[in-house]
Scaffold this active site. Structure first.
Site: not given
Length: 274
Positions: A213, A215-218
């Site tokens: 997971t 880099g999911t926020g980016c």
């Protein structure tokens, strides 16, 4: 010869570089490409980072960050902007000042504070600057549960109702909308709540069991920016972005990159065409 008319939607990311390619500038540009948007970038910091953690960070001088922003503003017709890792107070203030050259361009603020590995990416003294200088400029703020709690200096929301209440408090700080992300919550579904002055919308998707997971926020914030650059309304952009990230997480389960928390598969659509 007359110049050709540019009809390509353009999105700009203002963020840090992730040397492992899973988050930050690299994730944003991959997301823009996957969603059919031309990507430009302003780099705020360089990280020595991999799937196991952040080993070092170099914050770029304010002068070069400002110069990058001026360079883009003088030439490209940017349709949406996404901010990510801003590292410290000086960088936040520099970016806020530089955004004056992009008046009326939709702005997605991802308040990157901590990496997936747990490493801190935003200095404590920068949080006030984010709240006072950046949030009033935002079209939408996209905090996860921990980030929302830190911005409000309160506890982490433990239910959808508490998430929405915190979103309302963040809305009072100036952004036009707040997307409270529920990926770090519990339950069979990961529910995000878009809080608007006129009400709220909930977007749920089945939670995927995977450690990949990074880099999911980016990626979510970049996907929202990409869709806004293409002319979507905010609710449509959020729905499309959430679907994109869910597919990227699903495809990333078997990506096999790195020894730790691997990245999602931003290019799953391209791979499927091969």
């Amino acid at each position: 010869m007359a110049a050709e008319t540019n009809t390509t939607p353009i999105a700009l990311t203002i963020a840090g570089s992730d040397s492992s390619g899973g988050a930050g500038i690299q994730a944003d540009l991959k997301t823009f490409t996957a969603l059919g948007v031309y990507g430009a970038s302003v780099i705020t910091a360089i990280t020595a980072q991999n799937t196991q953690g952040v080993q070092d960070v170099l914050t770029l001088p304010a002068a070069i960050i400002a110069a990058q922003m001026r360079s883009i503003a003088s030439d490209l017709a940017v349709g949406a902007i996404k901010t990510g890792m801003l590292a410290d107070r000086v960088t936040v203030e520099t970016v806020a000042e530089g955004l004056a050259a992009f008046a009326s361009v939709p702005l997605v603020v991802d308040p990157v504070m901590v990496a997936t590995s747990g490493d801190v990416l935003l200095a404590p003294d920068a949080i006030e600057a984010v709240c006072t200088r950046l949030l009033p400029l935002a079209t939408v703020l996209t905090p996860n549960l921990s980030e929302a709690a830190r911005l409000l200096d309160g506890p982490v929301a433990a239910s959808p109702d508490e998430m929405e209440a915190q979103g309302r408090r963040l809305l009072a700080l100036g952004p036009k909308a707040v997307l409270m992300k529920g990926g770090h919550g519990v339950g069979a579904d990961a529910t995000d709540i878009l809080v608007l002055a006129s009400g709220s919308l909930r977007f749920a998707a089945p939670r995927i069991a995977t450690r990949n997971t990074h880099g999911t926020g980016c990626t979510l914030a970049a996907a929202i920016a990409a869709r806004l650059a293409k002319g979507d309304t905010l609710p449509t952009a959020v729905k499309t972005a959430k679907d994109f990230v869910w597919e990227a997480i699903q495809a990333g389960r078997t990506l096999g990159v790195g020894k730790g928390d691997g990245p999602v598969d931003h290019l799953y659509g391209i791979r499927r065409q091969r």
